[in-house]
Design an enzyme around this catalytic site. Structure first.
Site, PDB file in Angstrom:
ATOM      1  N   ASP A  30       4.099  -3.683   6.193  1.00 16.66           N
ATOM      2  CA  ASP A  30       2.818  -2.983   6.053  1.00 16.66           C
ATOM      3  C   ASP A  30       2.477  -2.333   7.395  1.00 16.66           C
ATOM      4  OD1 ASP A  30       0.178  -3.422   3.918  1.00 16.66           O
ATOM      5  OD2 ASP A  30      -0.189  -2.568   5.910  1.00 16.66           O
ATOM      6  N   ILE A  31       1.942  -1.112   7.319  1.00 17.27           N
ATOM      7  CA  ILE A  31       1.602  -0.361   8.536  1.00 17.27           C
ATOM      8  C   ILE A  31       0.447  -1.025   9.291  1.00 17.27           C
ATOM      9  CG2 ILE A  31      -0.140   1.248   7.607  1.00 17.27           C
ATOM     10  CD1 ILE A  31       1.497   3.530   8.889  1.00 17.27           C
ATOM     11  N   ASN A  87      -3.255  -6.602  -5.259  1.00 19.18           N
ATOM     12  CA  ASN A  87      -4.596  -6.056  -5.408  1.00 19.18           C
ATOM     13  C   ASN A  87      -4.576  -5.046  -6.554  1.00 19.18           C
ATOM     14  OD1 ASN A  87      -5.536  -7.517  -3.178  1.00 19.18           O
ATOM     15  ND2 ASN A  87      -4.928  -5.903  -1.751  1.00 19.18           N
ATOM     16  N   GLN A  94      -7.556  -2.498  -4.282  1.00 26.07           N
ATOM     17  CA  GLN A  94      -6.353  -1.651  -4.268  1.00 26.07           C
ATOM     18  C   GLN A  94      -6.694  -0.291  -3.663  1.00 26.07           C
ATOM     19  OE1 GLN A  94      -4.524  -0.986  -8.129  1.00 26.07           O
ATOM     20  NE2 GLN A  94      -2.742   0.020  -7.221  1.00 26.07           N
ATOM     21  N   HIS A 100       2.263  -2.582  -5.846  1.00 25.67           N
ATOM     22  CA  HIS A 100       2.935  -3.232  -4.717  1.00 25.67           C
ATOM     23  C   HIS A 100       2.529  -4.686  -4.638  1.00 25.67           C
ATOM     24  CE1 HIS A 100      -0.800  -1.299  -3.378  1.00 25.67           C
ATOM     25  NE2 HIS A 100      -0.945  -2.301  -2.535  1.00 25.67           N
ATOM     26  N   HIS A 102       2.013  -7.618  -1.903  1.00 27.28           N
ATOM     27  CA  HIS A 102       1.926  -7.984  -0.487  1.00 27.28           C
ATOM     28  C   HIS A 102       2.592  -9.349  -0.333  1.00 27.28           C
ATOM     29  CE1 HIS A 102      -1.412  -5.121   0.734  1.00 27.28           C
ATOM     30  NE2 HIS A 102      -1.636  -5.164  -0.569  1.00 27.28           N
TER      31      HIS A 102
HETATM   32  P1  5GP Z   1      -3.713  -2.180  -1.115  1.00 22.55           P
HETATM   33  O1  5GP Z   1      -4.968  -2.053  -0.299  1.00 22.55           O
HETATM   34  O2  5GP Z   1      -3.570  -1.018  -2.066  1.00 22.55           O
HETATM   35  O3  5GP Z   1      -3.528  -3.497  -1.761  1.00 22.55           O
HETATM   36  O4  5GP Z   1      -2.530  -2.094  -0.065  1.00 22.55           O
HETATM   37  C1  5GP Z   1      -2.034  -0.920   0.458  1.00 22.55           C
HETATM   38  C2  5GP Z   1      -1.360  -1.278   1.744  1.00 22.55           C
HETATM   39  O5  5GP Z   1      -0.526  -0.206   2.121  1.00 22.55           O
HETATM   40  C3  5GP Z   1      -2.326  -1.521   2.912  1.00 22.55           C
HETATM   41  O6  5GP Z   1      -2.153  -2.842   3.386  1.00 22.55           O
HETATM   42  C4  5GP Z   1      -1.928  -0.469   3.938  1.00 22.55           C
HETATM   43  O7  5GP Z   1      -1.983  -0.939   5.249  1.00 22.55           O
HETATM   44  C5  5GP Z   1      -0.515  -0.104   3.512  1.00 22.55           C
HETATM   45  N1  5GP Z   1      -0.107   1.268   3.808  1.00 22.55           N
HETATM   46  C6  5GP Z   1      -0.819   2.398   3.553  1.00 22.55           C
HETATM   47  N2  5GP Z   1      -0.116   3.471   3.938  1.00 22.55           N
HETATM   48  C7  5GP Z   1       1.066   3.017   4.428  1.00 22.55           C
HETATM   49  C8  5GP Z   1       2.205   3.672   4.983  1.00 22.55           C
HETATM   50  O8  5GP Z   1       2.289   4.898   5.088  1.00 22.55           O
HETATM   51  N3  5GP Z   1       3.231   2.882   5.390  1.00 22.55           N
HETATM   52  C9  5GP Z   1       3.181   1.521   5.287  1.00 22.55           C
HETATM   53  N4  5GP Z   1       4.229   0.827   5.733  1.00 22.55           N
HETATM   54  N5  5GP Z   1       2.118   0.878   4.761  1.00 22.55           N
HETATM   55  C10 5GP Z   1       1.070   1.610   4.344  1.00 22.55           C
END
Ligand code: 5GP
Ligand code: ZN
Length: 114
Positions: A30-31, A87, A94, A100, A102
Site C-alpha cells: 500500500d502506498i 473495505n 472503500q 482489494h 488489505h
Molecule cells: P480502500 O480505502 O479502498 O480500502 O483502500 C485503498 C488503498 O489503496 C488505500 O490504503 C490507499 O493507500 C491505497 N492506494 C491508493 N492509490 C494507490 C496507488 O497508486 N498505489 C498503491 N500502492 N496503493 C494505493
C-alpha cells in the site's frame, strides 16, 4: 477500466513492487501503509467491490486466499498473525472502487476497528 488506478497497476501502467503475482491476482505494498506490513491483493480483472463478485469469480477468491497465505509466509506474518480487511462501500471506508484485500501485520491489531 482506463480510469481505475488498480486496473492500471495490474496492466503495469503504474509501477508497483509486486510481492505476489499469478494469472488471476497480484499483490503490492500500500502506498500509505497503516502497519509495518501493509499489502494489497487485487484481482487483475476489474471487480468494483465484494458486492460485485459473481459465481464466475470464484477463482479470484481462491487465488486471493492463496496469495494471502504466501504473503503471510514470505513476509513473516504467519507465526504472529495478521489481519485481512475488505473495505466495502462508503460506510466500509472503500476509496478505490476495484476489489482489494488489505493484508496488515507486523504489529498487534486492535479491536474494534475505527
Ligand atoms: P480502500 O480505502 O479502498 O480500502 O483502500 C485503498 C488503498 O489503496 C488505500 O490504503 C490507499 O493507500 C491505497 N492506494 C491508493 N492509490 C494507490 C496507488 O497508486 N498505489 C498503491 N500502492 N496503493 C494505493
Ligand atoms: Zn479496476
Amino acid at each position: 477500466m482506463q480510469d481505475c488506478i488498480f486496473c492500471r497497476i495490474a496492466a503495469k501502467e503504474i509501477p508497483a513492487q509486486a510481492v505476489y503475482e499469478d494469472d488471476i491476482v497480484m499483490a503490492f505494498p500500500d502506498i500509505k501503509p497503516m502497519a509495518p506490513v501493509h499489502v494489497l491483493i487485487i484481482p487483475k480483472k476489474h471487480i468494483s467491490s465484494l458486492l460485485d463478485i459473481t459465481s464466475e469469480d470464484v477463482p479470484v477468491i481462491e487465488y486471493a486466499v492463496k496469495a494471502a497465505q504466501q504473503i503471510a509466509k514470505s513476509m513473516g506474518l504467519a507465526e504472529k498473525g495478521f489481519r485481512i480487511v475488505v473495505n466495502t462501500g462508503n460506510d466500509g471506508g472503500q476509496t478505490v472502487h476495484h476489489l482489494h484485500w488489505h493484508v496488515l501485520g507486523g504489529r498487534p491489531m486492535s479491536w474494534p476497528p475505527g
